[in-house]
Design a protein around this motif. Sequence first.
Motif, PDB file in Angstrom:
ATOM      1  N   ASP A  26       0.856  -1.188   0.000  1.00  0.00           N
ATOM      2  CA  ASP A  26       0.000   0.000   0.000  1.00  0.00           C
ATOM      3  C   ASP A  26       0.892   1.237   0.000  1.00  0.00           C
ATOM      4  O   ASP A  26       1.375   1.678   1.032  1.00  0.00           O
ATOM      5  N   ARG A  33      -1.880  -3.971   2.209  1.00  0.00           N
ATOM      6  CA  ARG A  33      -3.332  -3.859   2.102  1.00  0.00           C
ATOM      7  C   ARG A  33      -4.004  -4.754   3.131  1.00  0.00           C
ATOM      8  O   ARG A  33      -3.551  -5.858   3.404  1.00  0.00           O
ATOM      9  N   ILE A  42      -9.115  -4.760  -4.483  1.00  0.00           N
ATOM     10  CA  ILE A  42      -8.513  -4.218  -3.267  1.00  0.00           C
ATOM     11  C   ILE A  42      -9.477  -3.244  -2.611  1.00  0.00           C
ATOM     12  O   ILE A  42     -10.021  -2.363  -3.274  1.00  0.00           O
TER      13      ILE A  42
END
Length: 88
Positions: A26, A33, A42
């Motif tokens: 991320d 994530r 996602i």
Amino acid sequence: MQDLRRKAETELLSDILPFWLRYAIDDEYGGFRGQISNDLIIDPHAAKGLILNARILWTFSKAYSVYRSPVYLATAPRLRLPHPSFLG
């Protein structure tokens, strides 16, 4: 036993680490994530588990210490602690 080790190592290097590098990092909020669906959607606002982030960081650190891939080493500085609102 050597065959099992070879298969596990192949899985790690060919599938697991490349998947995490491609989908899980991320860049916006730091860390990894918190949620990726089976069809690779996602959720950028999903809570992040501190244990998951620590395990993935440990895995890349260990992978670097064994395989000396600069890609694994370069991953570590990108893994800053996520904003507290994203920790689960």
